[in-house]
Scaffold this motif. Sequence first.
Motif, PDB file in Angstrom:
ATOM      1  N   PRO A   1       0.832  -1.197   0.000  1.00  0.00           N
ATOM      2  CA  PRO A   1       0.000   0.000   0.000  1.00  0.00           C
ATOM      3  C   PRO A   1       0.869   1.250   0.000  1.00  0.00           C
ATOM      4  N   PRO A   2       0.447   2.352  -0.542  1.00  0.00           N
ATOM      5  CA  PRO A   2      -0.846   2.601  -1.178  1.00  0.00           C
ATOM      6  C   PRO A   2      -0.771   2.496  -2.708  1.00  0.00           C
TER       7      PRO A   2
ATOM      8  N   PHE B   1      -1.658  -2.594  -4.869  1.00  0.00           N
ATOM      9  CA  PHE B   1      -2.280  -2.877  -3.577  1.00  0.00           C
ATOM     10  C   PHE B   1      -3.795  -2.718  -3.664  1.00  0.00           C
ATOM     11  N   VAL B   2      -4.255  -1.643  -4.290  1.00  0.00           N
ATOM     12  CA  VAL B   2      -5.700  -1.405  -4.377  1.00  0.00           C
ATOM     13  C   VAL B   2      -6.367  -2.592  -5.061  1.00  0.00           C
TER      14      VAL B   2
ATOM     15  N   PHE C   1       2.395   3.402  -9.481  1.00  0.00           N
ATOM     16  CA  PHE C   1       2.363   3.666  -8.051  1.00  0.00           C
ATOM     17  C   PHE C   1       1.088   4.413  -7.666  1.00  0.00           C
TER      18      PHE C   1
ATOM     19  N   GLY D   1      -3.767   4.185  -8.049  1.00  0.00           N
ATOM     20  CA  GLY D   1      -4.693   3.653  -7.059  1.00  0.00           C
ATOM     21  C   GLY D   1      -5.460   4.731  -6.330  1.00  0.00           C
ATOM     22  N   PHE D   2      -4.868   5.927  -6.247  1.00  0.00           N
ATOM     23  CA  PHE D   2      -5.552   7.007  -5.544  1.00  0.00           C
ATOM     24  C   PHE D   2      -6.807   7.459  -6.275  1.00  0.00           C
TER      25      PHE D   2
ATOM     26  N   ALA E   1      -8.858   5.229  -7.933  1.00  0.00           N
ATOM     27  CA  ALA E   1      -9.551   3.995  -8.305  1.00  0.00           C
ATOM     28  C   ALA E   1     -11.052   4.211  -8.425  1.00  0.00           C
ATOM     29  N   THR E   2     -11.542   5.372  -7.975  1.00  0.00           N
ATOM     30  CA  THR E   2     -12.968   5.657  -8.164  1.00  0.00           C
ATOM     31  C   THR E   2     -13.296   5.835  -9.639  1.00  0.00           C
TER      32      THR E   2
END
Lengths: 489, 497
Positions: free
Chosen positions: A392-393, A397-398, A466, A469-470, A472-473
């Motif tokens: 993570p993050p 990971f997501v 990297f 994922g932030f 992912a919405t």
Amino acid sequence: MSQNSLMAWTIVIPLLAATGAFTFPRVARRLGLATMFLLVVLAGLLAITLPASGIGLQPVGGWEAPLGIRLRADGLAVLLLLAVAGVGFLVSLHAHDYFGPAPADKDGERESFFWPLWLLLAGALNALFLSADIFNLYVTLELTGLAAVALVALTGGHTAMTAALRYLFVSLAGSLLYLMGVALLYGGYATMDLSLLATRVTAEPAAGLAFALMSVGLLMKSALFPMHFWLPTAHAGAPAPVSALLSALVVKGGFYILLRLWFEVFDNLQTPPAAQGIGILGAAAIFWGSFHALTQNRLKLLVAYSTVAQLGYLFLVFPLATDPASSETARLGGMVYLGSHAAAKAAMFLAAGNILRTVGHDRIRELAGIQQIVPVSMFALGLAGLSLVGLPPTTGFVGKWLLLGAGFEQGQWWWIAVILAGSFLSAGYMIRLVMLAFTRTPQPKVTGTVSRKMEWSAFALAVLSFGMGFVATVPARLLEVSAWTGGAL
Amino acid sequence: MNPEATVLLGILFSSLITGSVIFFLREESHRLRTWLNLLGAGMKLILVLALLWGVRHGETYEWSLSMGPGMEFALGADANAVMFVTLSTVLWFFTTLYAVGYLETSPHRSRFFGFFSLCVSATTGLALSANLLTFLAFYELLTISTFPLVVHRGTSKSLQAGRIYLAYTFSGGAILLLGVAWLQSLAGPVRFTQGGAIAHVIAEHPTQLKVLFFIFLAGLGVKCAIVPLHGWLPRAMVAPAPVSALLHAVAVVKAGAFGIVRLVYDVYGVETARELGVLAPLSWIAAFTIIYGSVCALFQDELKKRLAYSTVSQVSYIVLGAAIFGPLATIGGIVHLVHQGIMKITLFFGAGNYAERLGIHRVSEMNGAGRKMPWTTAAFTVAALGMIGLPPLAGSISKTYLKQGAVDAGEPWVVAVLHVSSLLNAAYFFPILYRAWFRPAPPRFDEHHRETLETHWMLLVPPMFTASFVILAGCLADTSFSPLAWSHIITAREYAP
């Protein structure tokens, strides 16, 4: 620009550019870059307009199904278009300097085929993702395969030719199996349109056989264990940008069609045992690939075996998405993982290519201290590795987290164990690489140079792997507009 | 974005951005790198002070970002967070100063200080995490950013230590990930809540939650160096002194201990944990670790190894405080989070100075060090006496509260454990002090040391400050701005009816 014309352009532009690059090799590099940039814009526009306009359908030439062929853009397709455009653009930046300007000698002449082939491949992939019928999928799959084989053969030489031939045979065999399934389905239901088939297919032997044939063919194409044998040599032997494109994008074509078949066309035919079976192959791929990655002595082979392992995770989507309660979580997880792997693996292959070019070899043991020569590439390798391991993050990971969540929801704890164990193994081979940067040793001998663009394109891909994922919405919102989650057709 | 969120993100990014820039500096840009380091540390310090002031005045600080379904990246500043973030920021400021003095002549400085800054970003992020998932993310980032510091010297010994460090911490991280994912599947996303966040599912899954507690404990216990998960810590001693200071007092070990505090008070809730019956085993583990670490420390001749085992023992005081039900023990445990930090960092600064200036690495070489380096040794002595628990120094405050808490909870055996531990502390610290002050120095020391100051000012100022903290935290414990007062506030909220 309407959604329909956007769809058409994402296919037409790269195909036209491929012709252009073939005819005018002098401008091929600039043309290629410009095309890929345009594709980024087009895919972005499609993604932005999709939630408002819903699934886009375009009858090509005005012929409606079942007679004509149709293009269709739903969330899943648009996500993959984004991957092709984004990863493709950054890899093209690398290739721009990797392959150099004008063809000077015989090698250069052969390498000048990179641009037409790659643009053809991009067009074929885009067409594949936008196809709404199984025959069109076959045609595009075949085109993708042929372009990819030609790219593998680009370096020339005995090894490359062997790898390319082996790849060609597997690819043809896979397509053939798939085509047999197509014929069976057309014979039985008199249509090839995905959504029409979905309403017509019933649980009968012919349909079951078609499903099995197509699945096996596609598993070969997407190199799932034990059909992965062709992948390491093909991916590791090719020039760096080609390896990146093959590992990041091409193998995902087969996986994409599998998703379509399993969750759209044959949704009422797939059984939990079959899904578990695919999951088991996925798990085997994770262990087999990771184990081989751990024991490789060459950097590019290590990265290629890691692809074998990482593809295994994608196939865990099948068992984890069979239960309707958590299928959305699992599919989203799979797609996030696909995106993270595409960016990470492209970054690693480009970085490996940079290392290979500067010191003239990729023998891992002798690479200690390499970070003094190509610091940015080494950093990219590490950063992308974090995402592959799934710490993570990072984006990786997501993806893993969502898959784990689906596993917990359904009580399928064995997949949880597989995912965690797989992380350990991938950490193992990544640590081997990272240790190189910290070993105190004299600087290795430098035999070549890489441009800034080559280093920073790898770095940009690593940053993507990297940080995506932030957001992912975004894929979550796009996947809501999907043919397979009951979106309106 | 509201100003409160800006403060939170500012605390996080002040070191993240300077750290990222430092990576790309050339080795020779000594001045720029130092300025960037101090700029990041200074800005973070100012922002944390602003945060402290705001929280005191009843402001709430929150920021969150949705990363996907059931995945929220959330920062917040509750009383626990504020205490840990203040501790790590203040100590980081001094460690940075120390590290600049210690390492600015060695190779790979840009890499070192880049990861150094990342490390503190991860620690502050961990302190400010408002939910388990965010905590997990920073917990892993901490592993990643400290690994390069541990292997910094690049010798085969330090690479080996690094491998062991990774094997331990990565396993811990994976176990923690398992725990977090499992708990989320039972109780939904877990936000840290004073008094506990999972009370609503306790009746439904008591057994699973019991098992989960120990899974969490195993995941966090690796960083916290609970026996038998402590093996990496003494080995990691090959790292440069500022890194040891960071590992032991500011970041890694503290992160584990802070995680256990979070687990007991803000995930399970101390009442729920007691009902589940998980506190008693936790106290046994902590007590065993306290004794075991101290006994091992006795037999170490290498100074830094002795200090490392002392950390193993001392950090479990915090765990012990969490494991004993009752407000006094809680106060003792939480305040020790701060007290252990300021004492241990002083000791490592001292050990670093001895190694740097006099080449002393072993206890048996300590003879006469006090005469050669009186200031360093004075600071070292204060911290060591604090560790032993001599009043009115910081350590005695923690121990008094822990003992009283154990008596209140009806667990007198804990008092015995603490007494034994104090004796052992004295047994392994007094020989060092005795040698340093009362034994004659070997002649080779005279070759060194002709300047007015006993060593570079950047190596001297940090231990002086942290040693004075050890004295002040003890003497001024009753004032409203002491760590003790803050622990009272936290505890009052945890046991609120």
